[in-house]
Design a protein around this motif. Sequence first.
Motif, PDB file in Angstrom:
ATOM      1  N   TYR A 166       0.796  -1.228   0.000  1.00 46.92           N
ATOM      2  CA  TYR A 166       0.000   0.000   0.000  1.00 46.92           C
ATOM      3  C   TYR A 166       0.831   1.281   0.000  1.00 46.92           C
ATOM      4  O   TYR A 166       0.402   2.299   0.546  1.00 46.92           O
ATOM      5  CB  TYR A 166      -0.922   0.000   1.229  1.00 46.92           C
ATOM      6  N   SER A 167       2.021   1.268  -0.613  1.00 47.26           N
ATOM      7  CA  SER A 167       2.859   2.465  -0.605  1.00 47.26           C
ATOM      8  C   SER A 167       2.617   3.390  -1.791  1.00 47.26           C
ATOM      9  O   SER A 167       3.112   4.519  -1.802  1.00 47.26           O
ATOM     10  CB  SER A 167       4.340   2.062  -0.564  1.00 47.26           C
ATOM     11  N   LYS A 168       1.878   2.938  -2.785  1.00 51.71           N
ATOM     12  CA  LYS A 168       1.637   3.773  -3.958  1.00 51.71           C
ATOM     13  C   LYS A 168       0.480   4.737  -3.715  1.00 51.71           C
ATOM     14  O   LYS A 168      -0.539   4.367  -3.134  1.00 51.71           O
ATOM     15  CB  LYS A 168       1.340   2.906  -5.181  1.00 51.71           C
ATOM     16  N   THR A 169       0.655   5.988  -4.181  1.00 52.06           N
ATOM     17  CA  THR A 169      -0.434   6.959  -4.078  1.00 52.06           C
ATOM     18  C   THR A 169      -1.507   6.613  -5.106  1.00 52.06           C
ATOM     19  O   THR A 169      -1.225   5.998  -6.136  1.00 52.06           O
ATOM     20  CB  THR A 169       0.081   8.375  -4.338  1.00 52.06           C
ATOM     21  N   ASN A 170      -2.741   6.993  -4.808  1.00 51.55           N
ATOM     22  CA  ASN A 170      -3.819   6.680  -5.749  1.00 51.55           C
ATOM     23  C   ASN A 170      -3.814   7.662  -6.917  1.00 51.55           C
ATOM     24  O   ASN A 170      -3.022   8.601  -6.975  1.00 51.55           O
ATOM     25  CB  ASN A 170      -5.177   6.683  -5.037  1.00 51.55           C
ATOM     26  N   GLN A 171      -4.716   7.444  -7.840  1.00 51.83           N
ATOM     27  CA  GLN A 171      -4.722   8.219  -9.085  1.00 51.83           C
ATOM     28  C   GLN A 171      -5.054   9.690  -8.868  1.00 51.83           C
ATOM     29  O   GLN A 171      -4.776  10.533  -9.719  1.00 51.83           O
ATOM     30  CB  GLN A 171      -5.728   7.608 -10.052  1.00 51.83           C
ATOM     31  N   HIS A 172      -5.622  10.008  -7.710  1.00 50.66           N
ATOM     32  CA  HIS A 172      -5.963  11.408  -7.424  1.00 50.66           C
ATOM     33  C   HIS A 172      -4.843  12.115  -6.656  1.00 50.66           C
ATOM     34  O   HIS A 172      -5.014  13.257  -6.236  1.00 50.66           O
ATOM     35  CB  HIS A 172      -7.260  11.477  -6.622  1.00 50.66           C
ATOM     36  N   GLY A 173      -3.724  11.436  -6.483  1.00 51.75           N
ATOM     37  CA  GLY A 173      -2.584  12.054  -5.817  1.00 51.75           C
ATOM     38  C   GLY A 173      -2.704  12.149  -4.316  1.00 51.75           C
ATOM     39  O   GLY A 173      -1.931  12.874  -3.670  1.00 51.75           O
ATOM     40  N   GLN A 174      -3.649  11.460  -3.729  1.00 51.24           N
ATOM     41  CA  GLN A 174      -3.800  11.489  -2.280  1.00 51.24           C
ATOM     42  C   GLN A 174      -2.731  10.621  -1.618  1.00 51.24           C
ATOM     43  O   GLN A 174      -2.053   9.825  -2.261  1.00 51.24           O
ATOM     44  CB  GLN A 174      -5.200  11.008  -1.888  1.00 51.24           C
ATOM     45  N   LYS A 175      -2.607  10.777  -0.315  1.00 53.86           N
ATOM     46  CA  LYS A 175      -1.615  10.002   0.425  1.00 53.86           C
ATOM     47  C   LYS A 175      -1.867   8.509   0.275  1.00 53.86           C
ATOM     48  O   LYS A 175      -3.017   8.064   0.223  1.00 53.86           O
ATOM     49  CB  LYS A 175      -1.661  10.358   1.917  1.00 53.86           C
ATOM     50  N   SER A 176      -0.792   7.762   0.240  1.00 56.14           N
ATOM     51  CA  SER A 176      -0.929   6.310   0.181  1.00 56.14           C
ATOM     52  C   SER A 176      -1.447   5.797   1.516  1.00 56.14           C
ATOM     53  O   SER A 176      -1.294   6.444   2.572  1.00 56.14           O
ATOM     54  CB  SER A 176       0.420   5.663  -0.119  1.00 56.14           C
ATOM     55  N   ARG A 177      -2.052   4.633   1.462  1.00 55.27           N
ATOM     56  CA  ARG A 177      -2.545   4.010   2.694  1.00 55.27           C
ATOM     57  C   ARG A 177      -1.395   3.751   3.662  1.00 55.27           C
ATOM     58  O   ARG A 177      -1.550   3.893   4.879  1.00 55.27           O
ATOM     59  CB  ARG A 177      -3.260   2.694   2.355  1.00 55.27           C
ATOM     60  N   ASN A 178      -0.244   3.409   3.151  1.00 59.56           N
ATOM     61  CA  ASN A 178       0.920   3.161   3.989  1.00 59.56           C
ATOM     62  C   ASN A 178       1.319   4.416   4.760  1.00 59.56           C
ATOM     63  O   ASN A 178       1.597   4.353   5.969  1.00 59.56           O
ATOM     64  CB  ASN A 178       2.087   2.690   3.119  1.00 59.56           C
ATOM     65  N   LYS A 179       1.320   5.551   4.099  1.00 54.02           N
ATOM     66  CA  LYS A 179       1.691   6.803   4.766  1.00 54.02           C
ATOM     67  C   LYS A 179       0.651   7.207   5.801  1.00 54.02           C
ATOM     68  O   LYS A 179       1.004   7.672   6.895  1.00 54.02           O
ATOM     69  CB  LYS A 179       1.863   7.913   3.727  1.00 54.02           C
ATOM     70  N   VAL A 180      -0.615   7.007   5.481  1.00 50.61           N
ATOM     71  CA  VAL A 180      -1.685   7.343   6.425  1.00 50.61           C
ATOM     72  C   VAL A 180      -1.563   6.491   7.687  1.00 50.61           C
ATOM     73  O   VAL A 180      -1.697   6.986   8.815  1.00 50.61           O
ATOM     74  CB  VAL A 180      -3.065   7.158   5.765  1.00 50.61           C
ATOM     75  N   LEU A 181      -1.306   5.201   7.515  1.00 49.84           N
ATOM     76  CA  LEU A 181      -1.169   4.315   8.670  1.00 49.84           C
ATOM     77  C   LEU A 181       0.004   4.740   9.553  1.00 49.84           C
ATOM     78  O   LEU A 181      -0.089   4.693  10.793  1.00 49.84           O
ATOM     79  CB  LEU A 181      -0.985   2.870   8.208  1.00 49.84           C
ATOM     80  N   GLN A 182       1.104   5.153   8.946  1.00 50.52           N
ATOM     81  CA  GLN A 182       2.244   5.606   9.737  1.00 50.52           C
ATOM     82  C   GLN A 182       1.887   6.855  10.543  1.00 50.52           C
ATOM     83  O   GLN A 182       2.252   6.972  11.721  1.00 50.52           O
ATOM     84  CB  GLN A 182       3.433   5.894   8.822  1.00 50.52           C
ATOM     85  N   GLU A 183       1.185   7.776   9.931  1.00 46.36           N
ATOM     86  CA  GLU A 183       0.793   8.997  10.632  1.00 46.36           C
ATOM     87  C   GLU A 183      -0.140   8.679  11.800  1.00 46.36           C
ATOM     88  O   GLU A 183       0.004   9.228  12.899  1.00 46.36           O
ATOM     89  CB  GLU A 183       0.109   9.964   9.660  1.00 46.36           C
TER      90      GLU A 183
END
Length: 465
Positions: A166-183
């Motif tokens: 889950y480290s890739k950002t989605n097509q709308h340029g939002q944060k990746s799921r991996n980054k959100v989980l870390q935050e």
Amino acid sequence: MIEKNVSSIKVIVSRKSLLLLFTMTSTLFLMSWFFVLHSTSQPQSIDNNKDASSSSQDSYDEGKCNKNNEEVVIKIFMYDLPSKFHFGLLDWKEKNSVWPDIRGAIPGYPGGLNLQHSIEFWLTLDLLASEIPNAPKASAAVRVHNSSEADIIFVPFFSSLSYNRYSKTNQHGQKSRNKVLQEELVEYLAGQELWKRSGGKDHLILAHHPNSMLDARVKLWPATFILSDFGRYPPNIANVEKDVIAPYKHVINSYVNDTSTFDTRPTLLYFQGAIYRKDGGVARQELFYLLKDEKDVHFSFGSVQKDGIQKATQGMRSSKFCLNIAGDTPSSNRLFDAIASHCVPVIISDAIELPYEDVLDYSEFCLFVPTRDAIQGNYLINLIRNVTKDEWTRMWNRLKEVEPFFEFQFPSKEGDAVQMIWQAVARRVPAVRLKMNKSKRFSRCPSTTTSDVVEKSIHVPSNFW
């Protein structure tokens, strides 16, 4: 005359009394010191601040843990994090519980190269298994629910899996799921009294993939990290004094019932993998040009695609020596594939750190060659050709002895990779306690608090649970 004799007798008796008194006093003094020294030399458990690292070489006898090491049990308090941080990443759905019932089927872990960084999965399973009554299991670590009893606070975030999936950002340029989980993890820990109490010093965080926890590690650095190497970590964030190096899970099968010999392994030196790498991996391409024309050397590009793993298995099992050259980072799972194949590793990686090296002598079953020497003309090939049959056989036998130390399995068994990692963590406990106790010297001063290490005032997001 009689009085004179009596006086002489009194003097003699007095001298004898003094001599007797002196002898008794000296004896009692020596005995008291004997008991003091004897009492201070007795071994103690982790609960009594045992320096687990002392006499570490005595903890192993021909590749087996001795009785003293078996008795060390590290107590772990594990946060009941929401499943989205751990087994939820494996598409496991909650059934009125944060944790799966591992007495039945356990959630599956993705194969291929995902497996090499699956340490978080095996350690978490082992802690859950430690609570099952009468279940067959090893005992290097047990889960406790009272944090005041714990030696270490365990953070069950499957960070490597989160990065891989889950480290890739989605097509709308939002944060990746991996980054959100870390935050969200940082915010959660900052709000915990256990973190505030120690500033995170007694917390254990798994970040085995070199790219996992890239965002959170700057804020969570006081914790002990379990890593594969320090290649992408600055020394103020991670270092060998603070953190634990764990092995990769090898992706090829173990060589069971290996009856091969020096003469039945026709390939002298084997390497298959990416040849052109950045950073410290430049040596790979230089070695390729030096070795590609040697008739008994296999040096080619390879990957896990198609039948890559099968080819690597066959190649390593038919080779005497296997090259482990630094790539983008100092380490790779290639070393542990070689150990599983009983192919003597040739390590050309100047910055590599190895698992359990404080208790395990890798020079008994590996060859280490400085990079500057390895890329000089025929230095490497001549060095390997000069290893005698007897020397190779000795290292091959030692490889078979140490192989269990690098095996991940469930349920875990005594002396396997899971138990060896827990023991490595246990050896960090005295240093962790030292840091925590020192930090309390001025705990009554109002100017600073340990919670300042992460954030002064953070609230858990509403979507956390």
